[in-house]
Structures are given as structure tokens and as C-alpha cells.
Design a protein around this motif. Structure first.
Motif, mmCIF file in Angstrom:
data_model
loop_
_atom_site.group_PDB
_atom_site.id
_atom_site.type_symbol
_atom_site.label_atom_id
_atom_site.label_comp_id
_atom_site.label_asym_id
_atom_site.label_seq_id
_atom_site.Cartn_x
_atom_site.Cartn_y
_atom_site.Cartn_z
ATOM 1 N N GLY A 1 0.951 -0.873 0.382
ATOM 2 C CA GLY A 1 -0.016 0.044 0.231
ATOM 3 C C GLY A 1 0.631 1.204 0.018
ATOM 4 N N VAL A 2 -0.261 2.399 -0.435
ATOM 5 C CA VAL A 2 0.956 3.654 -0.760
ATOM 6 C C VAL A 2 1.724 3.638 1.028
ATOM 7 C CG1 VAL A 2 0.502 4.179 -2.300
ATOM 8 C CG2 VAL A 2 -0.671 4.820 -0.250
ATOM 9 N N PRO A 3 2.190 4.371 0.950
ATOM 10 C CA PRO A 3 1.883 5.317 2.954
ATOM 11 C C PRO A 3 1.809 5.913 2.944
ATOM 12 C CG PRO A 3 4.458 5.937 1.039
ATOM 13 C CD PRO A 3 3.070 5.748 0.020
ATOM 14 N N GLY A 4 1.343 5.695 5.033
ATOM 15 C CA GLY A 4 0.265 6.734 5.644
ATOM 16 C C GLY A 4 -0.649 5.312 5.140
ATOM 17 N N VAL A 5 -0.651 4.671 4.803
ATOM 18 C CA VAL A 5 -2.043 3.834 5.014
ATOM 19 C C VAL A 5 -2.101 2.768 6.485
ATOM 20 C CG1 VAL A 5 -3.011 4.197 2.865
ATOM 21 C CG2 VAL A 5 -1.495 2.334 3.212
ATOM 22 N N ALA A 6 -0.934 2.809 7.655
ATOM 23 C CA ALA A 6 -1.376 2.059 9.058
ATOM 24 C C ALA A 6 -0.397 0.743 8.370
ATOM 25 C CB ALA A 6 -2.127 1.638 9.064
ATOM 26 N N LYS A 7 0.106 0.028 7.390
ATOM 27 C CA LYS A 7 0.765 -1.297 7.167
ATOM 28 C C LYS A 7 1.837 -0.963 8.556
ATOM 29 C CE LYS A 7 2.943 -0.019 3.284
ATOM 30 N NZ LYS A 7 2.146 1.120 3.001
ATOM 31 N N THR A 8 2.338 -0.804 8.404
ATOM 32 C CA THR A 8 3.429 -1.032 10.106
ATOM 33 C C THR A 8 2.835 -0.609 11.461
ATOM 34 O OG1 THR A 8 4.923 -0.287 8.278
ATOM 35 C CG2 THR A 8 5.763 -0.535 10.810
ATOM 36 N N VAL A 9 1.388 -0.133 11.157
ATOM 37 C CA VAL A 9 0.824 0.110 12.143
ATOM 38 C C VAL A 9 0.587 -0.913 12.398
ATOM 39 C CG1 VAL A 9 -0.143 1.507 13.805
ATOM 40 C CG2 VAL A 9 1.811 2.450 12.638
ATOM 41 N N GLN B 1 10.238 -15.838 -4.339
ATOM 42 C CA GLN B 1 10.485 -15.114 -3.202
ATOM 43 C C GLN B 1 8.363 -14.582 -2.450
ATOM 44 O OE1 GLN B 1 12.998 -13.047 -0.629
ATOM 45 N NE2 GLN B 1 11.129 -13.852 0.449
ATOM 46 N N LEU B 2 8.069 -13.930 -3.717
ATOM 47 C CA LEU B 2 6.612 -13.473 -3.781
ATOM 48 C C LEU B 2 5.908 -15.198 -3.309
ATOM 49 C CD1 LEU B 2 6.277 -11.211 -6.397
ATOM 50 C CD2 LEU B 2 5.966 -10.769 -3.735
ATOM 51 N N ASP B 3 6.027 -16.718 -4.159
ATOM 52 C CA ASP B 3 5.764 -17.541 -3.513
ATOM 53 C C ASP B 3 5.595 -18.124 -2.228
ATOM 54 O OD1 ASP B 3 3.868 -19.635 -5.084
ATOM 55 O OD2 ASP B 3 6.156 -21.225 -4.739
ATOM 56 N N ARG B 4 6.853 -17.937 -0.943
ATOM 57 C CA ARG B 4 6.649 -17.779 -0.032
ATOM 58 C C ARG B 4 5.654 -17.386 1.169
ATOM 59 N NH1 ARG B 4 10.896 -20.369 -3.119
ATOM 60 N NH2 ARG B 4 12.154 -21.356 -1.085
ATOM 61 N N PHE B 5 4.672 -16.542 0.899
ATOM 62 C CA PHE B 5 4.018 -15.550 1.052
ATOM 63 C C PHE B 5 2.134 -15.936 0.777
ATOM 64 C CE2 PHE B 5 7.426 -12.172 1.473
ATOM 65 C CZ PHE B 5 7.277 -11.699 1.618
ATOM 66 N N LEU B 6 1.691 -15.867 1.889
ATOM 67 C CA LEU B 6 1.045 -17.134 1.977
ATOM 68 C C LEU B 6 -0.308 -15.397 1.572
ATOM 69 C CD1 LEU B 6 -0.856 -19.434 2.878
ATOM 70 C CD2 LEU B 6 -1.518 -18.350 4.778
ATOM 71 N N PHE B 7 -0.202 -14.479 2.249
ATOM 72 C CA PHE B 7 -1.403 -13.524 1.425
ATOM 73 C C PHE B 7 0.300 -12.439 0.887
ATOM 74 C CE2 PHE B 7 -4.490 -14.568 4.816
ATOM 75 C CZ PHE B 7 -5.313 -15.704 3.579
ATOM 76 N N LYS B 8 -0.957 -11.735 -0.127
ATOM 77 C CA LYS B 8 -0.739 -10.302 -0.661
ATOM 78 C C LYS B 8 -1.803 -9.703 -0.476
ATOM 79 C CE LYS B 8 1.006 -7.565 -3.850
ATOM 80 N NZ LYS B 8 1.671 -7.248 -5.277
ATOM 81 N N ILE B 9 -1.691 -8.791 1.093
ATOM 82 C CA ILE B 9 -2.645 -7.766 1.521
ATOM 83 C C ILE B 9 -2.948 -6.594 0.686
ATOM 84 C CG2 ILE B 9 -3.729 -6.649 2.852
ATOM 85 C CD1 ILE B 9 -2.792 -9.800 4.857
ATOM 86 N N ASP B 10 -3.342 -6.032 -0.399
ATOM 87 C CA ASP B 10 -3.458 -4.412 -1.080
ATOM 88 C C ASP B 10 -4.248 -3.901 0.440
ATOM 89 O OD1 ASP B 10 -2.280 -5.314 -3.143
ATOM 90 O OD2 ASP B 10 -3.963 -6.208 -4.324
ATOM 91 N N VAL B 11 -3.924 -2.951 0.623
ATOM 92 C CA VAL B 11 -4.475 -1.594 1.570
ATOM 93 C C VAL B 11 -4.604 -0.411 0.350
ATOM 94 C CG1 VAL B 11 -4.401 -0.572 3.404
ATOM 95 C CG2 VAL B 11 -2.383 -2.485 3.466
ATOM 96 N N ASP B 12 -6.198 0.015 0.666
ATOM 97 C CA ASP B 12 -6.618 1.315 0.231
ATOM 98 C C ASP B 12 -6.554 1.676 0.838
ATOM 99 O OD1 ASP B 12 -7.103 -0.390 -2.878
ATOM 100 O OD2 ASP B 12 -8.894 -1.055 -1.260
ATOM 101 N N TYR B 13 -7.132 3.556 0.448
ATOM 102 C CA TYR B 13 -6.966 4.808 1.407
ATOM 103 C C TYR B 13 -8.684 4.419 1.813
ATOM 104 C CZ TYR B 13 -3.765 7.544 -1.173
ATOM 105 O OH TYR B 13 -2.061 7.414 -1.916
#
Length: 355
Positions: A84-92, A203-215
Motif C-alpha cells: 500500500g501507499v505510505p501512510g495507510v497504517a501497514k506498519t502500525v 520470494q513472492l511464492d513464500r507469502f501466503l497472502f498479498k494484502i492490498d491496503v486501500d485509502y
């Protein structure tokens, strides 16, 4: 008149059948008005999942799909890539999830100069004992937050291959096993590509999910501002309470593996995967690891809903976040603006749902 009076009195004294409404608990499912007891007791699991959601919702507004998939990833012993773009609370959000669990937490900020030894650890010569001693890196923890994973070069990214798949590290001929539970949460920015290194398919195949975070929408944006104003100088992570231990998580993960999946649903998963390999819009289809990922994720979603059996809806819910980062759209369709999510959605619609 007398007969009618007697008949009316008789009707008045005839006891009416009692109608009781039974609300299904987390360990029951209701079908056609009949309650069936679950084979597995998922009451405690579902209650603690709701507790985690409540703790995270103290800070995070909206983003319910992201939180659900992060918890499902934890229960399925998987890893998640949050984009997701910066500032959408991914890290938090990742930090809050770790804070709600009484497990080890480690954060690694990926940078272009980061080396594999900075993650895994390195052997240092001990002058006192005159021998090499291995110093463990930050990867030796339960929950690992990798911030901006695509900022590190390929050799550093490749250092995660073994640990994400096998939960072990091999250095200098020695193998070190990591303690369970183990989960990697990685974030990346899809917009800014300067100074980044694209994750390879392996590398991508190691991740169970790819989660897209919207505004967030307007109401959520207002709520975010309101909560931020009320917090003042308070530290956000201090608001969240830790209550779930590593042993409990391991028990729940073991419980999820026992969720029932009928044979026709296994065939349904296989048909979706095979359809990605023959789709003319896809240059690369999904591998068997993808079908296993859908199986694990659908079990986790079922358990989170209090069911000990998987439904087609669980599979459909898991399909897109599991598949859309594992397939590659043909260049022609990509130039037309067609995304992997759209293609996977079409595939799911064409595959017949088992009844």
C-alpha cells in the motif's frame, strides 16, 4: 351454543407447543432450523480472534479485511506481504498485531546496504575461548516485521528463502531451528520504484497472502483524525493489551489443521489452480504450493467463523489474496490494464461451485 362453548374451553386448556429460539454458539452450526454440534471446540479460538480484532480496532479504523487476513495467516502458519501507499497504517497494524500477542517481536528496516548477516546473524571469533561463536540476528524471534522489503538487494531478500519455508537457518554448516510460532509480515510501497529491488517470483511464492491496503473513506478519515486528536501524546502501541501466549497460538494452529474439508472441495481448489495454468491471459499459472495455500487459508477462515468445516465461500475468500501475487499476466493484457485480480475473479466465476 353449549357445544361451541365446551369446544372453546377445550381449545383454551390445550397446551400450546413451546417454541424456543436457539441461538447457535461458536461451537454450533444451524442448518434448516436444526443445531449441529461441531466436531472441534472452536469457542475459545473464535473468542480470542475477536479479542485481537478489538485490541487492534482501538487504534486502526476500518481495514477489516487486512486484519482478518493477518490473523488467518497467523493461524495457517503463513506469512503476509502488505502492499500500500505510505501512510495507510501497514506498519502500525503489524506492530499492533504483534503487541496483542505475548510473543517475541523483531522489526527489520530493509535498506539498500543491508547484508544477509544483518538479518540471520554471523559467527564472531571469541578470543576468550579461541573459537567462533554464532551471534543470532533479529530473525530469531516469533513475529518478524520487515519494513519496505523491496528496498534491500536480491541477496538480502534471498536470505529469507529458507527461514520462511522451513523455519530454520543454515549457517557455516550448522542448522538452527526457530521457535514456533514464526511469522513474517513484510510491507512494500507499490508506487515508488526508485531505489527498490523487485521481489522475484520465488520470494513472492513464500507469502501466503498479498494484502492490498486501500485509502480510508471519508467517515473513516474523520474517525482517524478524531482518535489521533484524543490520543494526544499517548503512544499508540501502549493502548493494546497482550493476552495470547505462544503456546496458545501453537495450539490454535494445530486445531486449524483438523478442520474438515470434503473431497469435492479439494477438487474445487484443484480446478481453480489448473484453470490458472490454461488461461490465455496468464503467462504464468499457480503452482501446487498455491493450492496448498488456499487449503490452509480456507481452513483458517472457517475456524475464525466458528466452523470446523470448510465451505466454498471460504475457498473463494482465500483465492484472490493467495493467487494474485503468484500468477503473471501476459504483457499484452497488462498493457490493456487488466490485472491479475480481475483474471482470477473471472476464473472463480467460471469454475463450477460444488453443491
Amino acid at each position: 351454543m353449549e357445544e361451541n362453548t365446551n369446544q372453546q374451553n377445550q381449545n383454551d386448556v390445550t397446551p400450546k407447543p413451546e417454541t424456543t429460539e436457539t441461538t447457535p454458539t461458536t461451537s454450533e452450526e444451524t442448518t434448516n432450523g436444526l443445531a449441529f454440534q461441531n466436531r472441534l471446540d472452536l469457542t475459545e479460538l473464535q473468542q480470542n480472534v475477536n479479542n485481537i480484532k478489538q485490541e487492534i480496532s482501538k487504534i486502526i479504523v476500518g481495514q477489516k479485511d487486512m486484519v482478518d487476513m493477518l490473523i488467518a495467516s497467523l493461524l495457517a502458519k503463513g506469512h503476509s506481504l502488505i502492499e500500500g501507499v505510505p501512510g495507510v497504517a501497514k506498519t502500525v497494524t503489524a506492530k499492533l498485531l504483534a503487541k496483542s500477542l505475548s510473543v517475541g517481536f523483531s522489526r527489520i528496516q530493509f535498506t539498500p546496504d543491508l547484508m544477509p548477516s544483518d538479518i540471520l546473524g554471523t559467527s564472531i571469533f571469541n578470543l576468550k575461548d579461541s573459537e567462533f561463536e554464532f551471534k543470532k540476528g533479529p530473525i530469531f524471534s516469533n513475529m518478524i516485521l520487515i519494513d519496505e522489503i523491496n528496498r534491500a538487494p536480491a541477496k538480502t531478500q534471498a536470505a529469507l528463502f529458507e527461514v520462511m519455508e522451513e523455519q530454520q537457518i543454515t549457517i557455516d554448516g550448522n542448522t538452527f531451528n526457530l521457535e514456533a510460532p514464526f511469522m513474517v509480515l513484510a510491507t512494500q510501497n507499490p508506487i515508488e520504484q526508485e531505489g527498490t529491488y523487485r521481489l522475484p517470483e520465488a520470494q513472492l511464492d513464500r507469502f501466503l497472502f498479498k494484502i492490498d491496503v486501500d485509502y480510508p473513506n471519508l467517515n473513516e478519515e474523520i474517525e482517524i483524525l478524531t482518535r489521533e486528536h484524543q490520543l494526544k501524546d499517548s503512544i499508540k502501541t501502549n493502548v493494546v493489551t497482550s493476552f495470547l501466549s505462544a503456546k496458545q497460538i501453537s495450539n490454535y494452529q494445530s486445531l486449524v489443521t483438523q478442520v474438515l474439508v470434503e473431497a469435492h472441495l479439494l477438487k474445487y481448489i484443484a480446478e481453480i489452480i489448473v484453470a490458472t495454468r490454461s488461461n490465455p491471459f496468464l503467462y504464468l499459472g499457480a503452482s501446487p504450493r498455491a493450492s496448498i495455500a488456499i487449503l490452509k487459508a480456507s481452513k483458517a477462515f472457517a475456524a475464525m467463523s466458528g466452523r470446523d468445516f470448510v465451505t466454498p465461500e471460504d475457498i473463494k475468500r482465500a483465492a484472490i489474496p493467495v493467487l494474485h501475487h503468484r500468477v503473471i499476466v501476459t504483457p499484452e493484457r497488462e498493457m490493456e490494464g487488466i490485472t491479475s485480480k480481475q483474471i482470477i475473479s473471472q476464473i472463480i466465476e467460471t469454475v463450477e461451485i460444488p453443491r
